[in-house]
Design a protein around this motif. Structure first.
Motif, PDB file in Angstrom:
ATOM      1  N   PRO A   1       0.785  -1.247   0.000  1.00  0.00           N
ATOM      2  CA  PRO A   1       0.000   0.000   0.000  1.00  0.00           C
ATOM      3  C   PRO A   1       0.808   1.283   0.000  1.00  0.00           C
ATOM      4  O   PRO A   1       0.366   2.279  -0.579  1.00  0.00           O
ATOM      5  CB  PRO A   1      -0.833  -0.128   1.284  1.00  0.00           C
ATOM      6  CG  PRO A   1      -1.027  -1.601   1.454  1.00  0.00           C
ATOM      7  CD  PRO A   1       0.280  -2.201   1.020  1.00  0.00           C
ATOM      8  N   ASP A   2       2.007   1.298   0.623  1.00  0.00           N
ATOM      9  CA  ASP A   2       2.775   2.547   0.635  1.00  0.00           C
ATOM     10  C   ASP A   2       3.228   2.941  -0.768  1.00  0.00           C
ATOM     11  O   ASP A   2       3.141   4.104  -1.162  1.00  0.00           O
ATOM     12  CB  ASP A   2       3.973   2.456   1.600  1.00  0.00           C
ATOM     13  CG  ASP A   2       4.915   1.303   1.280  1.00  0.00           C
ATOM     14  OD1 ASP A   2       4.464   0.296   0.689  1.00  0.00           O
ATOM     15  OD2 ASP A   2       6.107   1.396   1.634  1.00  0.00           O
TER      16      ASP A   2
ATOM     17  N   PRO B   1      -9.229   1.500  -7.715  1.00  0.00           N
ATOM     18  CA  PRO B   1      -8.374   2.672  -7.572  1.00  0.00           C
ATOM     19  C   PRO B   1      -7.160   2.583  -8.490  1.00  0.00           C
ATOM     20  O   PRO B   1      -6.584   1.520  -8.672  1.00  0.00           O
ATOM     21  CB  PRO B   1      -7.949   2.612  -6.095  1.00  0.00           C
ATOM     22  CG  PRO B   1      -8.145   1.187  -5.694  1.00  0.00           C
ATOM     23  CD  PRO B   1      -9.297   0.680  -6.502  1.00  0.00           C
TER      24      PRO B   1
ATOM     25  N   ASP C   1      -3.233   3.924  -9.493  1.00  0.00           N
ATOM     26  CA  ASP C   1      -2.070   4.271  -8.674  1.00  0.00           C
ATOM     27  C   ASP C   1      -1.381   5.540  -9.164  1.00  0.00           C
ATOM     28  O   ASP C   1      -0.313   5.872  -8.705  1.00  0.00           O
ATOM     29  CB  ASP C   1      -1.062   3.114  -8.660  1.00  0.00           C
ATOM     30  CG  ASP C   1      -0.557   2.770 -10.041  1.00  0.00           C
ATOM     31  OD1 ASP C   1       0.636   2.503 -10.195  1.00  0.00           O
ATOM     32  OD2 ASP C   1      -1.358   2.780 -10.985  1.00  0.00           O
TER      33      ASP C   1
ATOM     34  N   GLN D   1      -7.762  -4.963  -2.026  1.00  0.00           N
ATOM     35  CA  GLN D   1      -7.485  -4.501  -0.668  1.00  0.00           C
ATOM     36  C   GLN D   1      -7.791  -5.644   0.285  1.00  0.00           C
ATOM     37  O   GLN D   1      -8.892  -6.216   0.271  1.00  0.00           O
ATOM     38  CB  GLN D   1      -8.310  -3.261  -0.309  1.00  0.00           C
ATOM     39  CG  GLN D   1      -7.956  -2.711   1.075  1.00  0.00           C
ATOM     40  CD  GLN D   1      -8.363  -1.255   1.249  1.00  0.00           C
ATOM     41  OE1 GLN D   1      -8.770  -0.599   0.292  1.00  0.00           O
ATOM     42  NE2 GLN D   1      -8.242  -0.742   2.455  1.00  0.00           N
TER      43      GLN D   1
ATOM     44  N   ARG E   1       0.101   4.004  -2.835  1.00  0.00           N
ATOM     45  CA  ARG E   1      -0.309   5.375  -2.485  1.00  0.00           C
ATOM     46  C   ARG E   1       0.617   6.412  -3.109  1.00  0.00           C
ATOM     47  O   ARG E   1       0.188   7.502  -3.476  1.00  0.00           O
ATOM     48  CB  ARG E   1      -0.319   5.542  -0.960  1.00  0.00           C
ATOM     49  CG  ARG E   1      -1.596   5.068  -0.290  1.00  0.00           C
ATOM     50  CD  ARG E   1      -1.669   5.546   1.150  1.00  0.00           C
ATOM     51  NE  ARG E   1      -0.641   4.937   1.984  1.00  0.00           N
ATOM     52  CZ  ARG E   1      -0.805   3.812   2.673  1.00  0.00           C
ATOM     53  NH1 ARG E   1      -1.955   3.149   2.610  1.00  0.00           N
ATOM     54  NH2 ARG E   1       0.168   3.329   3.407  1.00  0.00           N
TER      55      ARG E   1
ATOM     56  N   THR F   1      -3.537  -3.729   5.406  1.00  0.00           N
ATOM     57  CA  THR F   1      -4.970  -3.487   5.180  1.00  0.00           C
ATOM     58  C   THR F   1      -5.284  -2.004   5.029  1.00  0.00           C
ATOM     59  O   THR F   1      -6.444  -1.619   4.932  1.00  0.00           O
ATOM     60  CB  THR F   1      -5.798  -4.059   6.342  1.00  0.00           C
ATOM     61  OG1 THR F   1      -5.380  -3.459   7.582  1.00  0.00           O
ATOM     62  CG2 THR F   1      -5.646  -5.573   6.449  1.00  0.00           C
ATOM     63  N   SER F   2      -4.241  -1.170   4.982  1.00  0.00           N
ATOM     64  CA  SER F   2      -4.449   0.284   4.993  1.00  0.00           C
ATOM     65  C   SER F   2      -4.819   0.862   3.633  1.00  0.00           C
ATOM     66  O   SER F   2      -5.174   2.033   3.542  1.00  0.00           O
ATOM     67  CB  SER F   2      -3.192   0.986   5.520  1.00  0.00           C
ATOM     68  OG  SER F   2      -2.102   0.803   4.618  1.00  0.00           O
ATOM     69  N   GLY F   3      -4.735   0.074   2.588  1.00  0.00           N
ATOM     70  CA  GLY F   3      -5.059   0.584   1.262  1.00  0.00           C
ATOM     71  C   GLY F   3      -4.882  -0.498   0.215  1.00  0.00           C
ATOM     72  O   GLY F   3      -4.476  -1.623   0.523  1.00  0.00           O
ATOM     73  N   PRO F   4      -5.169  -0.172  -1.044  1.00  0.00           N
ATOM     74  CA  PRO F   4      -5.038  -1.147  -2.131  1.00  0.00           C
ATOM     75  C   PRO F   4      -3.587  -1.590  -2.315  1.00  0.00           C
ATOM     76  O   PRO F   4      -2.645  -0.854  -1.999  1.00  0.00           O
ATOM     77  CB  PRO F   4      -5.533  -0.392  -3.360  1.00  0.00           C
ATOM     78  CG  PRO F   4      -6.317   0.756  -2.828  1.00  0.00           C
ATOM     79  CD  PRO F   4      -5.689   1.120  -1.523  1.00  0.00           C
TER      80      PRO F   4
END
Length: 218
Positions: free
Chosen positions: A13-14, A215, A217, A42, A17, A69-72
């Motif tokens: 996820p990092d 989503p 990227d 996700q 994002r 689990t904080s993002g796709p």
């Protein structure tokens, strides 16, 4: 003759994002990997805990699950000779800060954040790769890359029963003595009775509501 091996690669996820997913995929391809399959998704807490079950009980486990689990994220099936070792080499040391010191051009040095948020994941062995690919891509059918035994098992369990039904139906109807007509009849029967044939389902709720896109990227 080189042998194509598969491994699982995750873009965490990092990095998603930060809009670096496509860049990481391009670097993988430039490094000789074939991108055999990919999907964005996700993880739920339950699925993340299942994937990292071997680390349950360790101090970093809650933070790892929270991050994953904080993002796709992007899941990829990567193929090349010696794929497991090569992908782990391209990723670099687990801790992104260490990676910047020891291997500044590796993926985790370029795109990772810290020890936990390290941009990418890769399987640590061929056995882990098979298990992890099945976790994220259960729809993928086994193929020759997994060896003749896996292929034979898949054919025995999935293809042979359907083919036997088709041949039985063909013998019952006896459509023609012309071999081409026989093959045509069998082909049409298999098309109509394919157990994996997609079925169109009516959408639930208000069909006028727009669909939510996955989503991006960028």
């Amino acid at each position: 003759m080189s042998t194509l091996e598969r491994t699982l690669g995750l873009i965490k996820p990092d990095a998603v994002r930060a809009g670096k997913s496509r860049e990481i995929m391009q670097l993988a391809e430039l490094s000789g990997f074939q991108l055999l399959a990919k999907k964005t998704l996700q993880l739920s807490q339950e699925r993340a805990e299942e994937f990292y079950a071997e680390h349950q009980g360790k101090p970093f486990f809650p933070g790892l699950v929270g991050f994953m689990t904080s993002g796709p994220l992007y899941a990829m099936v990567l193929g090349r000779e010696d794929a497991v070792k090569s992908w782990r080499g391209l990723m670099g040391p687990t801790n992104s800060l260490t990676a910047r010191e020891q291997q500044p051009t590796c993926l985790r040095a370029l795109y990772g954040t810290n020890g936990t948020q390290n941009a990418t994941h890769g399987s640590d062995s061929s056995a882990s790769a098979n298990r992890e690919i099945a976790f994220f891509f259960p729809e993928l059918q086994p193929d020759a890359l997994e060896g003749p035994e896996a292929t034979a098992t898949y054919l025995q369990e999935n293809l042979n029963p359907t083919l036997l039904k088709g041949l039985t139906e063909l013998a019952r109807e006896k459509p023609s003595s012309n071999p081409r007509e026989v093959l045509r009849s069998l082909a049409f029967w298999l098309l109509e009775n394919n157990p994996n044939k997609p079925h169109v389902m009516e959408p639930e709720g208000d069909a006028s509501q727009p669909m939510v896109e996955e989503p991006d990227d960028d």
